[in-house]
Design a protein around this motif. Structure first.
Motif, PDB file in Angstrom:
ATOM      1  N   ILE A   1     -12.624  -5.899   1.543  1.00 38.99           N
ATOM      2  CA  ILE A   1     -12.042  -5.044   0.732  1.00 38.99           C
ATOM      3  C   ILE A   1     -11.271  -4.628   2.020  1.00 38.99           C
ATOM      4  O   ILE A   1     -10.860  -3.760   2.697  1.00 38.99           O
ATOM      5  CB  ILE A   1     -12.094  -3.686  -0.652  1.00 38.99           C
ATOM      6  N   ASP A   2      -9.264  -5.426   1.924  1.00 38.27           N
ATOM      7  CA  ASP A   2      -8.881  -5.123   2.335  1.00 38.27           C
ATOM      8  C   ASP A   2      -7.729  -4.304   2.410  1.00 38.27           C
ATOM      9  O   ASP A   2      -6.732  -4.570   1.839  1.00 38.27           O
ATOM     10  CB  ASP A   2      -7.919  -6.663   3.573  1.00 38.27           C
ATOM     11  N   LEU A   3      -7.974  -2.919   2.603  1.00 38.21           N
ATOM     12  CA  LEU A   3      -6.906  -2.106   3.207  1.00 38.21           C
ATOM     13  C   LEU A   3      -5.495  -2.275   3.313  1.00 38.21           C
ATOM     14  O   LEU A   3      -5.289  -2.518   4.547  1.00 38.21           O
ATOM     15  CB  LEU A   3      -7.465  -0.420   2.413  1.00 38.21           C
ATOM     16  N   VAL A   4      -5.085  -2.362   3.082  1.00 40.09           N
ATOM     17  CA  VAL A   4      -3.155  -2.395   3.665  1.00 40.09           C
ATOM     18  C   VAL A   4      -2.045  -1.878   2.929  1.00 40.09           C
ATOM     19  O   VAL A   4      -2.637  -0.896   2.062  1.00 40.09           O
ATOM     20  CB  VAL A   4      -2.641  -4.045   3.203  1.00 40.09           C
ATOM     21  N   ASP A   5      -1.516  -0.659   4.290  1.00 33.52           N
ATOM     22  CA  ASP A   5      -0.143   0.429   3.651  1.00 33.52           C
ATOM     23  C   ASP A   5       1.046  -0.714   2.872  1.00 33.52           C
ATOM     24  O   ASP A   5       1.890  -2.103   3.061  1.00 33.52           O
ATOM     25  CB  ASP A   5       0.135   0.586   5.245  1.00 33.52           C
ATOM     26  N   THR A   6       1.370  -0.749   1.195  1.00 32.81           N
ATOM     27  CA  THR A   6       2.135  -1.197   1.167  1.00 32.81           C
ATOM     28  C   THR A   6       3.343  -1.301   1.235  1.00 32.81           C
ATOM     29  O   THR A   6       4.014  -2.196   1.547  1.00 32.81           O
ATOM     30  CB  THR A   6       1.879  -0.797  -0.728  1.00 32.81           C
ATOM     31  N   SER A   7       4.008   0.450   2.178  1.00 35.74           N
ATOM     32  CA  SER A   7       5.483   0.171   2.710  1.00 35.74           C
ATOM     33  C   SER A   7       5.253  -0.776   4.165  1.00 35.74           C
ATOM     34  O   SER A   7       6.367  -0.845   4.765  1.00 35.74           O
ATOM     35  CB  SER A   7       5.505   1.162   3.438  1.00 35.74           C
ATOM     36  N   ALA A   8       4.038  -1.534   4.354  1.00 34.69           N
ATOM     37  CA  ALA A   8       4.465  -2.216   5.646  1.00 34.69           C
ATOM     38  C   ALA A   8       3.593  -3.660   5.368  1.00 34.69           C
ATOM     39  O   ALA A   8       2.652  -3.687   6.427  1.00 34.69           O
ATOM     40  CB  ALA A   8       3.961  -1.607   6.755  1.00 34.69           C
ATOM     41  N   LEU A   9       4.174  -4.253   4.113  1.00 37.12           N
ATOM     42  CA  LEU A   9       2.895  -5.840   3.753  1.00 37.12           C
ATOM     43  C   LEU A   9       2.865  -6.284   4.915  1.00 37.12           C
ATOM     44  O   LEU A   9       1.977  -6.955   5.625  1.00 37.12           O
ATOM     45  CB  LEU A   9       3.427  -6.194   2.595  1.00 37.12           C
ATOM     46  N   GLU A  10       4.239  -6.763   5.227  1.00 37.96           N
ATOM     47  CA  GLU A  10       3.932  -8.065   6.323  1.00 37.96           C
ATOM     48  C   GLU A  10       3.179  -8.079   7.611  1.00 37.96           C
ATOM     49  O   GLU A  10       2.232  -8.865   7.745  1.00 37.96           O
ATOM     50  CB  GLU A  10       5.632  -7.964   7.013  1.00 37.96           C
ATOM     51  N   ARG A  11       3.122  -6.892   8.332  1.00 40.20           N
ATOM     52  CA  ARG A  11       2.613  -6.442   9.525  1.00 40.20           C
ATOM     53  C   ARG A  11       0.783  -6.532   9.410  1.00 40.20           C
ATOM     54  O   ARG A  11       0.308  -6.238   9.776  1.00 40.20           O
ATOM     55  CB  ARG A  11       2.679  -4.825  10.653  1.00 40.20           C
ATOM     56  N   ASN A  12       0.439  -5.746   8.244  1.00 39.48           N
ATOM     57  CA  ASN A  12      -1.092  -5.444   7.547  1.00 39.48           C
ATOM     58  C   ASN A  12      -1.248  -6.677   7.019  1.00 39.48           C
ATOM     59  O   ASN A  12      -2.706  -6.696   7.158  1.00 39.48           O
ATOM     60  CB  ASN A  12      -0.710  -4.617   6.543  1.00 39.48           C
ATOM     61  N   LEU A  13      -0.657  -7.453   6.677  1.00 38.95           N
ATOM     62  CA  LEU A  13      -0.932  -8.702   6.240  1.00 38.95           C
ATOM     63  C   LEU A  13      -1.474  -9.375   7.191  1.00 38.95           C
ATOM     64  O   LEU A  13      -2.305 -10.975   6.439  1.00 38.95           O
ATOM     65  CB  LEU A  13      -0.183  -9.815   4.925  1.00 38.95           C
ATOM     66  N   PHE A  14      -0.553  -9.661   8.342  1.00 39.28           N
ATOM     67  CA  PHE A  14      -1.172 -10.488  10.278  1.00 39.28           C
ATOM     68  C   PHE A  14      -3.504 -10.434   9.637  1.00 39.28           C
ATOM     69  O   PHE A  14      -3.594 -11.479  10.320  1.00 39.28           O
ATOM     70  CB  PHE A  14      -1.055  -9.740  11.049  1.00 39.28           C
ATOM     71  N   LEU A  15      -3.901  -9.194   9.711  1.00 38.37           N
ATOM     72  CA  LEU A  15      -5.025  -8.906   9.283  1.00 38.37           C
ATOM     73  C   LEU A  15      -5.988  -9.334   8.755  1.00 38.37           C
ATOM     74  O   LEU A  15      -6.778 -10.299   8.719  1.00 38.37           O
ATOM     75  CB  LEU A  15      -5.223  -7.077   9.335  1.00 38.37           C
TER      76      LEU A  15
END
Length: 747
Positions: free
Chosen positions: A111-125
């Protein structure tokens, strides 16, 4: 069911997923720092979790169980990280958990938790985890904050674009978390296919050739996808390269491929394979986000709440003033609110000691239980209410997001003293806001990339006012500076910061020279702390303190009592005083309560009893040791009792108070006239404000506790630095305490 059985769902038979009814599965929880991952983990597992360290490193290992639809899920909380390239311990550990050496330990899904307001950066992981071939469920966290910021996510469309389940979550309230876990268990039972991204005409042919070499020789392909290994070789990943060196011929061929393409990129595009790979990953992410899955309303000139608050709280002029005011307010609240429960605990231990003393016959066992355990432990436990309040306030600041702002504001100051902005958090954790602990503070230095800055940080952070030192400070401040205890605690905290920064500057200019590295930090949005999160964080720290008090400190208190009791005084030496005491007691008993002649006899009796107790204490092992050291510490205003307490403090700083409690309670003869340790110090002519200030500064600065020294050895990699930390810190503390004692006595 064993973990080996859990892995069966990863296999395919006849092109169809093989479904098995699982009774226990392992799910990994991944994400960037500040994405709400810890909050989600606490929400998932509650109290059913345990914390340790991964083998060989000091990164926290958190695991917990949760039951879902009849399935027992072992949730593994991975360290927060931005990538899977082996640059830091967090990244190495995360990768090792996702692709372990033992197949049975491999997670069913992530389960990869990402900050929805910074999706581009978080999706890198996210992309990197998908490239490893693991089933991933994307949990778009903080959806409530995203909606307020005008960000709308079509989770179904985003899921189609990525080829994985996407769930909207709000970890603070638990919204969507159970659905994300349910999707992870279901999705993990189907085989994972590695994500295949094109990296352009320069790298794609090289990747194909590398894959062929790896598959042909079956090197690491049982653990990682061949294309993912090839990517890591191109990224110059040190851990993967080290593993490949076990097969020199394969390593040489792959290294040759990398060097050839690296030279080509350098000559034609003035870039590197690492940069090209990062660019194409972000290109893939942008293409996904441009599909219409993300829609953002125009905010025009309206600033988000976090931005508005930052304009004030991180202002160049107002920010530091507000920060100091916040710290001062914390101490003020702690003393005002905590005075009442502290008194209750003191009274409770006093009643317990009186009760046990009245029930038991005189002898060594009674002395052990009353003086060794109850008085020793009671002196420490009486400060638990104050420490709980302090920990609660710290947890609120952490969850609110203000701690990160403190690091941001102090970066410029730290840089002037040869430290890094990332050093701020280890200092704060170690007790920069009183109540921390040097042990996790030292562990937190692993986030520092520069070995020089890391070493300077871990050698100076023991100067912080950690939770173990608080009982000493609270005791002495309450006795000798009762008119304004909050101000005294505030000044002690600032003294720790000043000492750490000055010594860091000296070290960075002499024995630990080196260039400073740039500081980059992400400021999380401000959030209203949740009650559950605050209680969880406060309980974890308080429980750590209580466990130490209930185990280490009880053992230390008993050892110290024994060292203060044995060997007993020679009967021939004690006989004259015992005879005198018996005679005086007989005379006192013969007189009436209101007889004028009784008072001077009672005074003489107390004086002889005190002399006998003093002689017995000085004859003990601890007394002899304390008397031997006393000439060295007399310029600081310390007597032998204080010296013994300081020696016990090297084992655990909390033992200082319990040792003083034991030393002074051993001198009492009449249980009905028993007083608290604070009252004993206030009545002792050897104690004054100068002694109190000197002792507080000495405790603040001298050798770290034993466990902290062991952790320093792990992080610094040398026993030499451990010896330096013990000897240099103690010498520095001696000089500072001696000067402070002279100044206060002169005033």
């Amino acid at each position: 069911m064993s973990q080996a059985q859990v892995q069966c769902p990863h296999r395919r038979e006849g092109g169809e997923a093989k479904h098995i009814a699982l009774k226990e599965v392992r799910i990994a929880l991944a994400g960037n720092p500040n994405c709400g991952k810890t909050t989600a983990f606490n929400e998932y597992t509650g109290t059913h979790q345990h914390v340790g360290n991964y083998p060989g490193v000091t990164v926290d290992k958190k695991e917990g169980f949760i039951s879902l639809d009849g399935t027992e899920v072992l949730m593994v909380d991975l360290p927060g990280t931005y990538s899977l390239t082996a640059y830091s311990q967090e990244e190495i550990v995360t990768r090792a958990v996702l692709a372990p050496e033992k197949v049975e330990e491999k997670p069913l899904a992530v389960i990869d938790l990402v900050d929805t307001s910074a999706l581009e950066r978080n999706l890198f992981l996210t992309v990197q985890i998908m490239e490893m071939g693991l089933p991933v469920v994307l949990a778009c966290n903080m959806m409530d904050e995203a909606r307020k910021a005008g960000i709308h996510v079509d989770t179904e469309l985003l899921g189609k674009q990525l080829g994985i389940p996407v769930v909207g979550t709000v970890a603070r309230s638990g919204e969507g978390l159970k659905e994300a876990l349910r999707q992870a268990v279901a999705f993990g039972r189907r085989s994972g296919t590695p994500l295949d991204i094109s990296y352009g005409q320069d790298l794609d042919p090289v990747l194909v050739r590398m894959e062929h070499v790896l598959l042909e020789n079956k090197v690491l392909t049982d653990r990682y996808p061949a294309r993912w290994i090839a990517l890591k070789v191109l990224e110059n990943d040190s851990e993967i390269l080290k593993q490949l060196e076990k097969t020199p011929n394969v390593a040489a061929r792959l290294r040759s491929e990398r060097e050839t393409v690296a030279e080509h990129l350098r000559n034609t595009l003035q870039t590197s394979p690492e940069a090209v790979i990062a660019d194409y990953r972000y290109g893939f992410i942008r293409s996904v986000l441009r599909s219409g899955a993300i829609r953002q309303e125009s905010a025009r000139d309206r600033l988000a709440l976090s931005d508005k608050l930052d304009k004030v709280l991180t202002n160049t002029l107002l920010g530091p003033i507000i920060m100091l005011a916040v710290l001062y307010a914390m101490f003020q609240l702690t003393f005002v609110i905590g005075a009442y429960p502290q008194g209750w605990v003191e009274d409770g231990f006093g009643w317990l000691g009186d009760t046990v003393s009245g029930l038991m016959p005189d002898g060594f066992l009674k002395s052990l239980i009353v003086s060794g355990v109850i008085d020793g432990l009671g002196g420490v436990m009486s400060f638990v209410p104050l420490i709980i309040i302090m920990f609660t306030l710290v947890a609120i600041l952490e969850d609110f997001g203000y701690m990160a702002r403190m690091a941001y504001m102090l970066d410029r100051v730290f840089r002037a003293f040869g430290l890094h902005g990332a050093s701020v958090m280890p200092f704060i954790i170690a007790g920069g806001i009183a109540g921390g602990c040097a042990i996790p503070g030292v562990m937190a230095t692993r986030t520092l990339r520069s070995p020089k800055e890391k070493l300077a940080t871990l050698l100076t952070l023991p100067y912080m006012a950690c939770g173990a030192k608080l009982p000493v400070f609270l005791l002495l401040v309450g006795v000798f500076f009762p008119e304004n205890p909050a101000r005294s605690m505030f000044l002690l905290t600032l003294a720790g910061w000043a000492a750490a920064l000055i010594m860091a500057r000296i070290m960075r200019s002499t024995i630990i020279r080196g260039e400073s590295t740039p500081f980059v930090m992400e400021l999380p949005p401000y959030r209203i702390p949740t009650l559950r999160s605050v209680i969880t964080h406060c309980w974890e720290r308080t429980w750590m303190y209580l466990k130490k008090a209930g185990t280490v400190l009880v053992a230390v208190s008993i050892l110290i009592w024994a060292s203060m009791t044995f060997p007993t005084l020679d009967p021939e030496q004690a006989a004259p005083m015992e005879t005198r005491i018996a005679a005086l007691q007989e005379k006192v008993d013969a007189l009436a309560e209101d007889d004028a002649a009784r008072a001077p006899l009672e005074e003489e009796l107390a004086s002889v009893q005190a002399a006998l107790s003093e002689a017995e204490l000085q004859n003990s092992v601890a007394g002899r040791l304390g008397m031997a050291i006393e000439p060295l510490t007399r310029p600081l205003g310390f007597d032998w009792r204080t010296d013994v307490a300081l020696l016990g403090g090297i084992a655990a700083k909390e033992a200082i108070v319990s040792t003083l409690g034991t030393a002074y309670s051993l001198g009492e003869q009449d249980p009905e006239e028993a007083t608290s340790l604070a009252e004993r110090l206030a009545q002792d002519p050897n104690w004054n404000k100068g002694t109190a200030v000197a002792l507080m500064l000495f405790v603040l600065l001298y050798s770290p506790c034993f466990v902290a020294l062991v952790v320093i050895r792990q992080e610094a990699g040398s026993w030499g630095w451990v010896a330096f930390s013990m000897l240099f810190n103690t010498a520095f503390a001696y000089v500072v305490a001696a000067v402070a004692y002279r100044i206060v006595m002169a005033l």
